[in-house]
Scaffold this active site. Structure first.
Site, PDB file in Angstrom:
ATOM      1  N   HIS A 264     -20.594  89.265 -32.860  1.00 28.92           N
ATOM      2  CA  HIS A 264     -21.320  88.611 -31.763  1.00 28.92           C
ATOM      3  C   HIS A 264     -21.600  89.603 -30.639  1.00 28.92           C
ATOM      4  O   HIS A 264     -21.436  89.286 -29.451  1.00 28.92           O
ATOM      5  CB  HIS A 264     -20.529  87.402 -31.240  1.00 28.92           C
ATOM      6  CG  HIS A 264     -20.528  86.238 -32.181  1.00 28.92           C
ATOM      7  ND1 HIS A 264     -21.650  85.478 -32.429  1.00 28.92           N
ATOM      8  CD2 HIS A 264     -19.534  85.712 -32.945  1.00 28.92           C
ATOM      9  CE1 HIS A 264     -21.350  84.523 -33.298  1.00 28.92           C
ATOM     10  NE2 HIS A 264     -20.073  84.640 -33.642  1.00 28.92           N
ATOM     11  N   ASP A 329     -14.224  86.171 -33.988  1.00 28.03           N
ATOM     12  CA  ASP A 329     -14.728  85.252 -35.005  1.00 28.03           C
ATOM     13  C   ASP A 329     -16.025  85.759 -35.624  1.00 28.03           C
ATOM     14  O   ASP A 329     -16.736  86.576 -35.048  1.00 28.03           O
ATOM     15  CB  ASP A 329     -14.968  83.868 -34.394  1.00 28.03           C
ATOM     16  CG  ASP A 329     -16.028  83.891 -33.304  1.00 28.03           C
ATOM     17  OD1 ASP A 329     -15.973  84.801 -32.451  1.00 28.03           O
ATOM     18  OD2 ASP A 329     -16.902  83.019 -33.294  1.00 28.03           O
ATOM     19  N   GLU A 330     -16.313  85.274 -36.789  1.00 32.04           N
ATOM     20  CA  GLU A 330     -17.605  85.419 -37.453  1.00 32.04           C
ATOM     21  C   GLU A 330     -18.139  86.860 -37.415  1.00 32.04           C
ATOM     22  O   GLU A 330     -19.270  87.104 -36.997  1.00 32.04           O
ATOM     23  CB  GLU A 330     -18.617  84.457 -36.815  1.00 32.04           C
ATOM     24  CG  GLU A 330     -18.237  82.996 -36.979  1.00 32.04           C
ATOM     25  CD  GLU A 330     -19.190  82.046 -36.275  1.00 32.04           C
ATOM     26  OE1 GLU A 330     -19.341  80.895 -36.732  1.00 32.04           O
ATOM     27  OE2 GLU A 330     -19.783  82.456 -35.246  1.00 32.04           O
ATOM     28  N   CYS A 331     -17.302  87.785 -37.865  1.00 33.96           N
ATOM     29  CA  CYS A 331     -17.723  89.193 -37.887  1.00 33.96           C
ATOM     30  C   CYS A 331     -18.108  89.600 -39.306  1.00 33.96           C
ATOM     31  O   CYS A 331     -17.237  89.809 -40.165  1.00 33.96           O
ATOM     32  CB  CYS A 331     -16.608  90.096 -37.379  1.00 33.96           C
ATOM     33  SG  CYS A 331     -17.058  91.849 -37.380  1.00 33.96           S
ATOM     34  N   PRO A 332     -19.421  89.734 -39.582  1.00 32.03           N
ATOM     35  CA  PRO A 332     -19.836  90.200 -40.912  1.00 32.03           C
ATOM     36  C   PRO A 332     -19.347  91.626 -41.163  1.00 32.03           C
ATOM     37  O   PRO A 332     -19.253  92.442 -40.243  1.00 32.03           O
ATOM     38  CB  PRO A 332     -21.368  90.143 -40.846  1.00 32.03           C
ATOM     39  CG  PRO A 332     -21.676  89.213 -39.718  1.00 32.03           C
ATOM     40  CD  PRO A 332     -20.577  89.420 -38.729  1.00 32.03           C
TER      41      PRO A 332
END
Length: 613
Positions: A264, A329-332
């Protein structure tokens, strides 16, 4: 038998819980212990405000200001008061109770509040809710209250990355948190879609990262989605942040900043592309569409950590909070898989994979934060690949993630989207403002939630330190919509965060206390969601005879209803007495009802189908 059962459901007196001690006081959140003592204390111009020290005087001054502003009553101080005294409201500081605990004693003689500084403040909030303007003046019901919070961490998370809101609105949220004994304002300040905090060492974070070229137009119909093609952005200066932090501190609210990493981070990369993976990364643009983006901070470059440490140094100078939220969170991992710097880091640090690389990233940032005397808190993905023992986990993906973290002896703040996400719908999708399409978290669901999972052992339960409701704002382009999504769900959240589990009472809350509080809110400038009529829901009921007993969800409001299939309005029947519905075999009848608050605000229509088959 069925007809009789339905009659009981629909005609049960709505005052069944009004005899409860809390219901009579109308206090939210419900105190841990209440005993009504009979009689009341009457405030008059001769009433004095007593205190023992500066903390007591500070709280007494808040009461003085409140009474003058709201009732034109000017009271003077009386220092050195250490016990209940005639015609005195006294604030006695003591360290003999648990943190944030207080006692409140009121009778015909006066009022006494005891506690530490926070306890005095919370005791004052209870007192303010107890003051009633009657025909005989301002009265305080006689009571003995012993109170303390169930959880130490009681908060909301306000995202300002997707959309940004005025300082005045942030302060109004803090006022409401304080009123309901909430003590954490988690401020999500950085996102792919905008960097919202001034960092003096890296000015492009705001000159570039705070602004996007366009914003996605949200719509349930894909064919009507698109872009508005209008520049959007903004940020908070360090002076504004200092002002907000100080404002919150005066109200016993801690502001916890969140600086998202390693994912993000597209807004930051738009400003400083060299922090991304590869030799010549970029150029990047601040995100314009909702979603998760693959470009993240490079975990292999030393420059990444130097910049983030510099940023966090400035952040910690602005926010004195114990916790610094680092996202997580949500770390590709796609860019890391192909990045020679990241792969070298994996090899040099003897890591197994990119998940352990994220763990390395988080632990390294944690060591830096710890070196400044602070602790990290992060979304539950920070557990992936291993986590330092003293890191606190914010469980958002599921209750199970919180259970796992507690079983690993990490402190946990429960924020599961299944129960406390305030960006989820509150009613039927066609009738509500656009929201995240797959979630449904009405106030009733929030109130029913117990943040401490029963499956944990007694020792593990101690690691559940609190509860938080996130407010993600992809679909909240105005602060008025944030208000609609926040109130009255905040009141339900406050009660599950503060009140002992055995003291919760949903009927008392929704039918006795909340209507009074919404009436107060109705007289303010704050927008809120008006609940539907008490006593009826969107459902189908089967039977022959019904007697429908209703009550406005806002004290002083009115209920209108019809049987013609149109949304109810003021041209329809005004509810004045129980409604008799009589059906013959094979008949159906649809009733629509609406609450109109004294201000004119209204609920969405409640649709109930009565059927006798």
């Amino acid at each position: 038998m069925l007809r009789y059962f339905l009659f009981l459901i629909l005609s049960v007196p709505l005052s069944v819980c009004s005899q409860s001690q809390t219901g009579l006081l109308k206090v939210i959140p419900a105190p841990a212990a209440v005993k009504l003592s009979g009689g009341s204390f009457r405030l008059s111009p001769q009433t004095k405000l007593g205190y023992t020290d500066q903390a007591g005087k500070k709280t007494a001054t808040l009461l003085q200001d409140y009474l003058k502003k709201n009732y034109g009553l000017q009271l003077s101080f009386k220092p050195g008061v250490t016990k209940l005294s005639n015609a005195v409201i006294s604030f006695v500081k003591t360290q003999e109770m648990a943190a944030e605990a207080y006692t409140l004693l009121s009778n015909t003689r006066g009022v006494e509040i005891r506690g530490d500084e926070a306890g005095l403040f919370y005791g004052l909030q209870t007192l303010l809710q107890m003051i009633e303007n009657t025909g005989n003046g301002l009265m305080v019901t006689g009571a003995e209250i012993k109170d303390q919070p169930r959880y130490a961490f009681r908060g909301i998370m306000q995202d300002v990355g997707y959309h940004i809101y005025p300082v005045s609105f942030i302060k109004s949220q803090i006022d409401m948190l304080a009123k309901y004994k909430m003590n954490v304002y988690h401020w999500h300040l950085t996102e792919d879609h905008g960097w919202r905090i001034e960092i003096k060492k890296y000015p492009k974070l705001t000159t570039v990262g705070a602004f996007r070229e366009s914003t996605q137009i949200s719509h349930y119909a894909d064919s009507l989605n698109g872009q508005d093609h209008l520049p959007y952005g903004g940020f908070y200066t360090q002076q504004e942040i200092k002002e907000i932090v100080a404002y919150a501190r005066e109200r016993q609210v801690t502001v916890i900043p969140e600086i998202e990493l390693p994912g993000h981070s597209l807004a930051a990369l738009a400003a400083y592309p060299e922090l991304a993976c590869g030799d010549q990364p970029g150029p990047f643009k601040v995100a314009q569409s909702w979603g998760i983006f693959e470009d993240v901070y490079c975990a292999g470059k030393e420059q990444t950590f130097q910049v983030l440490e510099d940023v966090l140094t400035e952040v910690m100078a602005l926010f004195p909070s114990r916790y610094i939220h680092i996202g997580g969170d949500e770390c590709p991992k796609k860019r890391w898989e192909k990045c020679r710097y990241c792969q070298k880091r994996i090899k040099d640090e003897k890591l197994k994979n990119e998940f352990e690389l994220q763990s390395y990233f988080v632990k390294r940032i944690e060591r830096f934060v710890n070196s400044k005397g602070r602790q990290i808190i992060g979304w539950d993905e920070i557990r992936e690949g291993g986590l330092a023992p003293n890191a606190t986990v914010m469980a958002w993906r599921s209750i199970e993630e919180g259970i796992k973290a507690a079983q690993e002896n990490h402190d946990v703040v429960m924020a599961p989207m299944s129960h406390v996400y305030f960006d989820f719908l509150q009613g039927p999708r066609p009738l509500e403002p656009l929201a995240i399409g797959w979630g449904f978290n009405p106030a009733e669901r929030i109130y029913a939630y117990d943040p401490t999972p029963s499956s944990l052992t007694a020792a593990q339960k101690k690691h559940i330190i609190g509860v938080e409701a996130p407010i993600w704002t992809e679909h909240m382009d105005t602060y008025r919509k944030v208000e609609y999504m926040l109130y009255p769900r905040l009141m339900a959240l406050a009660e599950i965060a503060w009140t002992p589990l055995e003291r919760k009472n949903a009927i008392d809350f929704f039918e006795s206390r909340l209507p009074r509080h919404l009436a107060v809110l109705d007289r303010s400038k704050i927008l809120y969601r008006v609940p539907g009529p008490i006593g009826i829901t969107d459902t189908t009921l089967n039977g022959r005879n019904f007697k429908v007993t209703l009550k406005p969800s806002v004290e002083g409001g009115k209920i209108y209803y019809n049987f013609e299939g149109q949304d109810a309005r003021e041209t329809d029947y005004l509810y004045e007495k129980p409604i008799d519905i009589i059906l013959h075999k094979g008949e159906k009848r649809q009733m629509k009802s609406v609450v109109v608050a004294p201000s004119g605000k209204r609920s969405i229509s409640t649709t109930t189908l009565f059927s006798y088959q």
